[in-house]
Structures are given as structure tokens and as C-alpha cells.
Design an enzyme around this catalytic site. Sequence first.
Site, PDB file in Angstrom:
ATOM      1  N   SER A 133       0.922  -1.143  -0.163  1.00 47.84           N
ATOM      2  CA  SER A 133      -0.278  -0.188   0.480  1.00 47.84           C
ATOM      3  C   SER A 133       1.213   1.218  -0.310  1.00 47.84           C
ATOM      4  CB  SER A 133      -1.099  -0.010   0.869  1.00 47.84           C
ATOM      5  OG  SER A 133      -1.624  -1.104   0.985  1.00 47.84           O
ATOM      6  N   HIS A 183       0.571   4.155   5.023  1.00 44.79           N
ATOM      7  CA  HIS A 183      -0.071   4.630   3.572  1.00 44.79           C
ATOM      8  C   HIS A 183       0.375   6.510   3.974  1.00 44.79           C
ATOM      9  CE1 HIS A 183      -3.396   2.176   3.666  1.00 44.79           C
ATOM     10  NE2 HIS A 183      -1.899   1.146   3.444  1.00 44.79           N
TER      11      HIS A 183
END
Length: 241
Positions: A133, A183
Site C-alpha cells: 500500500s 500509507h
Amino acid sequence: MGNLRNLQYLFQQAKITSILVLLNVAWFVISHLLDSRGFSTYMENAFLIDWGADVAQLTFSGEYWRLFTNIFVHAGLAHLAMNMLALWSVGIVLERLIPPFSFIGIYLLSGLFGSLASDVSTIRHSVISCGASGAILGIITALLAYSLINRTDLQEMPIKSIVISLFLTLGLGLLPSIDNMAHIGGAITGFILGGIVTVCLKKFRYQSNIYTLLILILFAASCLLLYSIYQYFKTTYGFNY
């Protein structure tokens, strides 16, 4: 036969993105074929750690390679599928706009800095972090930086690809087991590196020696910063899970 030709065409159009997707899928398949714990809910944590997932205490105890390997480890088929769809949606767009080594550098460094950000934020907790991610968000924000710097018209911006990728990637962040610091770290890194790469592209030719040298220096400096931060937080004692 037609499907095979379509796959060949897609691979030729986005070779790096295709290879990255294949590497992630291959790591998932091989790990589950060789280790049955991947199919057990009770043994899942040990399985993920043994196959390269990131745990701050382990990483800062000398297992620095986890910053890299965890980018290719996924906690389940749904996790893998959503990340690969997000990577494909935006990767095939950015790959056509910047040189291959710049694309790879942004992807890996975004993943590495995302992993490091996750570790720093969980250094006092036993949190397992894995997945691509952070690297994918780095690609998304790099594409955003490219579009903003080149003042791409709204009609020309790959809005659909960006929205799909953000939806898939950030959607995973709503799950309680997902560490969002990876993230954030990946997104910030991708935006900065993507912006610098784009500025250099506007100033110099696509394959010029000056451009190549500047980007190599940029990536080397990023690696040095990554190493310095890791050394700052590195512990002198071991850790066992």
C-alpha cells in the site's frame, strides 16, 4: 488464444507494472504453497513474520531487510487483490510518463519510507505490518505531482485511475489491522520524489545524461536518509516474538 494476445499486449504496454504485480502474486502463491500456516487463522501472525512482514522491534533489532520484504507480503487474498488492482490502475499511467528506473525508484523508496514510518510509529508496540500500500500510494501521489507540475487539464488528468487506486488502497486503511502510517509515509515520499523527477524532466531531456545523474543522486540521497533514520532508531538488544 485471444486472451493470451491481450495479456501480451498489456505486458508490452506496462512491463514494469506487470512485473511488480507478478512478483507480488508469486510471493503470495509460493509462500502459501510452501507453508500451510498461511491457511490457518491461528498461525497467520507467525506465518506473516516468517515470510518477511514488518515488526518494528524485529526491524530495529537488526532485521532491516523487513523494510523491503514486507512490501511483497500480503495478509490474505483480498488484501493482495485490492492492492494489485490499485497498482495496475495507476501504474500503467505513470509508467508511460517517466523513465523506467525513475518509476521503480519511486515505487521502492515509497514502500521503504512507508515501512519506516510505520516502524517509528509502532516502535513500542508489537504491530505486524505488510503489503504494498505504501509503495502504491507513492505511485499515486507521484502521478498527482506530475499532473500538477505540468498543469494538466482536468479533462486530461487520469482522474479515473487515481480515484480507483485511492479507493482500493485507502479502503484497506479502514480495516482495524491496517497500519495507516505506512500509507502516509509512502504518499509523502511519492509526492516529493515524483515532483522532483517531473521538474527534472521538464528541465532536461527524457534520457539525457544530466537527468539520469540527477535522479540517481536523488535516489542515493533518499537511501542515505533512510539509512540514517534507521540507525537513529536501531536498538542494541535483540527481540524475539
